[in-house]
Scaffold this motif. Sequence first.
Motif, PDB file in Angstrom:
ATOM      1  N   GLU A  96      20.441  15.175 -17.612  1.00 39.53           N
ATOM      2  CA  GLU A  96      20.132  14.920 -16.010  1.00 39.53           C
ATOM      3  C   GLU A  96      18.467  15.127 -14.979  1.00 39.53           C
ATOM      4  O   GLU A  96      18.548  13.793 -13.996  1.00 39.53           O
ATOM      5  CB  GLU A  96      21.741  15.357 -14.727  1.00 39.53           C
ATOM      6  N   ALA A  97      17.819  16.073 -15.528  1.00 42.44           N
ATOM      7  CA  ALA A  97      17.319  16.563 -15.367  1.00 42.44           C
ATOM      8  C   ALA A  97      15.745  15.189 -15.501  1.00 42.44           C
ATOM      9  O   ALA A  97      14.924  15.334 -14.900  1.00 42.44           O
ATOM     10  CB  ALA A  97      16.804  18.095 -15.150  1.00 42.44           C
ATOM     11  N   GLY A  98      15.970  14.934 -16.515  1.00 44.81           N
ATOM     12  CA  GLY A  98      15.488  14.149 -17.400  1.00 44.81           C
ATOM     13  C   GLY A  98      14.682  14.458 -18.321  1.00 44.81           C
ATOM     14  O   GLY A  98      13.287  14.071 -18.582  1.00 44.81           O
ATOM     15  N   ALA A  99      14.326  16.023 -18.737  1.00 42.81           N
ATOM     16  CA  ALA A  99      13.788  16.943 -19.550  1.00 42.81           C
ATOM     17  C   ALA A  99      13.939  16.268 -20.791  1.00 42.81           C
ATOM     18  O   ALA A  99      13.571  16.969 -21.672  1.00 42.81           O
ATOM     19  CB  ALA A  99      14.140  18.183 -18.976  1.00 42.81           C
ATOM     20  N   THR A 100      15.132  16.217 -21.113  1.00 43.07           N
ATOM     21  CA  THR A 100      15.078  15.619 -22.747  1.00 43.07           C
ATOM     22  C   THR A 100      15.945  13.638 -23.019  1.00 43.07           C
ATOM     23  O   THR A 100      16.601  14.240 -21.541  1.00 43.07           O
ATOM     24  CB  THR A 100      16.740  16.477 -22.537  1.00 43.07           C
ATOM     25  N   ALA A 101      15.785  13.813 -23.948  1.00 44.78           N
ATOM     26  CA  ALA A 101      15.950  12.577 -23.922  1.00 44.78           C
ATOM     27  C   ALA A 101      17.355  12.245 -24.741  1.00 44.78           C
ATOM     28  O   ALA A 101      17.217  13.308 -26.295  1.00 44.78           O
ATOM     29  CB  ALA A 101      14.587  11.186 -25.015  1.00 44.78           C
ATOM     30  N   PRO A 102      18.460  11.395 -24.203  1.00 47.88           N
ATOM     31  CA  PRO A 102      19.672  11.379 -25.157  1.00 47.88           C
ATOM     32  C   PRO A 102      19.458  10.577 -26.867  1.00 47.88           C
ATOM     33  O   PRO A 102      18.636   9.692 -27.083  1.00 47.88           O
ATOM     34  CB  PRO A 102      20.379  11.179 -24.294  1.00 47.88           C
TER      35      PRO A 102
ATOM     36  N   ALA B  71      34.046  10.657 -23.380  1.00 48.40           N
ATOM     37  CA  ALA B  71      34.031  11.892 -22.206  1.00 48.40           C
ATOM     38  C   ALA B  71      34.260  11.640 -20.881  1.00 48.40           C
ATOM     39  O   ALA B  71      34.894  11.975 -20.363  1.00 48.40           O
ATOM     40  CB  ALA B  71      33.060  12.947 -22.386  1.00 48.40           C
ATOM     41  N   LEU B  72      33.301  10.845 -20.172  1.00 50.33           N
ATOM     42  CA  LEU B  72      32.961  10.297 -19.178  1.00 50.33           C
ATOM     43  C   LEU B  72      34.680   9.020 -19.650  1.00 50.33           C
ATOM     44  O   LEU B  72      34.874   8.284 -17.618  1.00 50.33           O
ATOM     45  CB  LEU B  72      32.261  10.008 -18.659  1.00 50.33           C
ATOM     46  N   GLY B  73      34.741   8.554 -19.937  1.00 46.89           N
ATOM     47  CA  GLY B  73      35.440   7.245 -20.134  1.00 46.89           C
ATOM     48  C   GLY B  73      34.986   5.789 -19.942  1.00 46.89           C
ATOM     49  O   GLY B  73      35.847   5.282 -19.285  1.00 46.89           O
ATOM     50  N   VAL B  74      33.929   6.006 -20.108  1.00 49.23           N
ATOM     51  CA  VAL B  74      33.544   4.631 -19.695  1.00 49.23           C
ATOM     52  C   VAL B  74      32.420   4.134 -21.446  1.00 49.23           C
ATOM     53  O   VAL B  74      32.729   4.775 -22.280  1.00 49.23           O
ATOM     54  CB  VAL B  74      31.619   4.413 -19.045  1.00 49.23           C
ATOM     55  N   GLU B  75      31.738   2.680 -21.918  1.00 48.52           N
ATOM     56  CA  GLU B  75      30.989   2.663 -22.590  1.00 48.52           C
ATOM     57  C   GLU B  75      29.542   2.722 -22.557  1.00 48.52           C
ATOM     58  O   GLU B  75      29.197   3.483 -21.254  1.00 48.52           O
ATOM     59  CB  GLU B  75      30.813   0.590 -21.968  1.00 48.52           C
ATOM     60  N   PRO B  76      29.166   3.267 -23.499  1.00 51.75           N
ATOM     61  CA  PRO B  76      27.690   3.612 -23.859  1.00 51.75           C
ATOM     62  C   PRO B  76      26.835   2.769 -22.969  1.00 51.75           C
ATOM     63  O   PRO B  76      26.065   3.667 -22.015  1.00 51.75           O
ATOM     64  CB  PRO B  76      27.977   3.421 -25.171  1.00 51.75           C
ATOM     65  N   ARG B  77      26.997   1.269 -22.954  1.00 54.41           N
ATOM     66  CA  ARG B  77      26.159   0.648 -21.743  1.00 54.41           C
ATOM     67  C   ARG B  77      26.107   1.245 -20.134  1.00 54.41           C
ATOM     68  O   ARG B  77      25.009   1.173 -19.610  1.00 54.41           O
ATOM     69  CB  ARG B  77      26.068  -0.690 -22.296  1.00 54.41           C
ATOM     70  N   ALA B  78      27.293   1.593 -19.742  1.00 52.56           N
ATOM     71  CA  ALA B  78      27.345   2.383 -18.304  1.00 52.56           C
ATOM     72  C   ALA B  78      25.863   3.234 -17.944  1.00 52.56           C
ATOM     73  O   ALA B  78      26.231   3.402 -17.523  1.00 52.56           O
ATOM     74  CB  ALA B  78      28.354   2.351 -17.921  1.00 52.56           C
ATOM     75  N   LEU B  79      26.126   3.902 -19.276  1.00 56.15           N
ATOM     76  CA  LEU B  79      24.630   5.192 -19.636  1.00 56.15           C
ATOM     77  C   LEU B  79      23.790   4.429 -19.780  1.00 56.15           C
ATOM     78  O   LEU B  79      22.642   5.272 -19.201  1.00 56.15           O
ATOM     79  CB  LEU B  79      25.340   5.840 -20.006  1.00 56.15           C
ATOM     80  N   ALA B  80      23.164   3.860 -20.559  1.00 56.49           N
ATOM     81  CA  ALA B  80      22.165   3.103 -21.277  1.00 56.49           C
ATOM     82  C   ALA B  80      22.069   2.525 -21.677  1.00 56.49           C
ATOM     83  O   ALA B  80      23.230   2.289 -22.604  1.00 56.49           O
ATOM     84  CB  ALA B  80      21.401   4.821 -21.709  1.00 56.49           C
ATOM     85  N   THR B  81      21.384   1.136 -21.845  1.00 57.79           N
ATOM     86  CA  THR B  81      21.095   0.285 -22.944  1.00 57.79           C
ATOM     87  C   THR B  81      20.211   1.015 -24.143  1.00 57.79           C
ATOM     88  O   THR B  81      19.684   2.337 -23.732  1.00 57.79           O
ATOM     89  CB  THR B  81      20.246  -0.524 -22.616  1.00 57.79           C
ATOM     90  N   PRO B  82      20.922   0.037 -25.664  1.00 57.96           N
ATOM     91  CA  PRO B  82      19.791   0.935 -26.192  1.00 57.96           C
ATOM     92  C   PRO B  82      18.505   1.119 -26.756  1.00 57.96           C
ATOM     93  O   PRO B  82      17.318   1.736 -26.497  1.00 57.96           O
ATOM     94  CB  PRO B  82      20.578  -0.240 -27.775  1.00 57.96           C
ATOM     95  N   ASN B  83      18.176  -0.229 -26.191  1.00 57.67           N
ATOM     96  CA  ASN B  83      16.118  -0.653 -25.844  1.00 57.67           C
ATOM     97  C   ASN B  83      16.006   1.256 -24.790  1.00 57.67           C
ATOM     98  O   ASN B  83      15.146   1.836 -24.681  1.00 57.67           O
ATOM     99  CB  ASN B  83      15.987  -1.656 -25.002  1.00 57.67           C
ATOM    100  N   GLU B  84      16.837   1.291 -23.441  1.00 57.39           N
ATOM    101  CA  GLU B  84      16.852   2.043 -23.021  1.00 57.39           C
ATOM    102  C   GLU B  84      16.906   3.809 -23.501  1.00 57.39           C
ATOM    103  O   GLU B  84      15.221   4.602 -23.416  1.00 57.39           O
ATOM    104  CB  GLU B  84      17.478   2.122 -21.700  1.00 57.39           C
TER     105      GLU B  84
END
Length: 83
Positions: free
Chosen positions: A36-42, A53-66
């Motif tokens: 959340e702090a942007g200190a680590t890349a997922p 865990a959040l009940g959303v599609e992965p694209r709701a968090l980030a695109t593969p390119n991101e």
Amino acid sequence: MGFPENLRQLRLDVFLSQAALARRAGLHALTVTRLEAGATAPSTRTVRALAAALGVEPRALATPNEVAELRRLKRAPEPADEV
């Protein structure tokens, strides 16, 4: 919005603490804090675990390119300080 902002907003939308989200996703609480702090890349695996865990599609968090770009930037060496 970028990944850190998306993660935080989606977590708050479902009223979860960072520790509770980490437990649901099978991650360490410090990992969620750093993401959340942007200190680590997922990793893509982490994005999938958080999305489930959040009940959303992965694209709701980030695109593969991101995700790829964030990981590339976090691996890039820091430029040397000029003297």
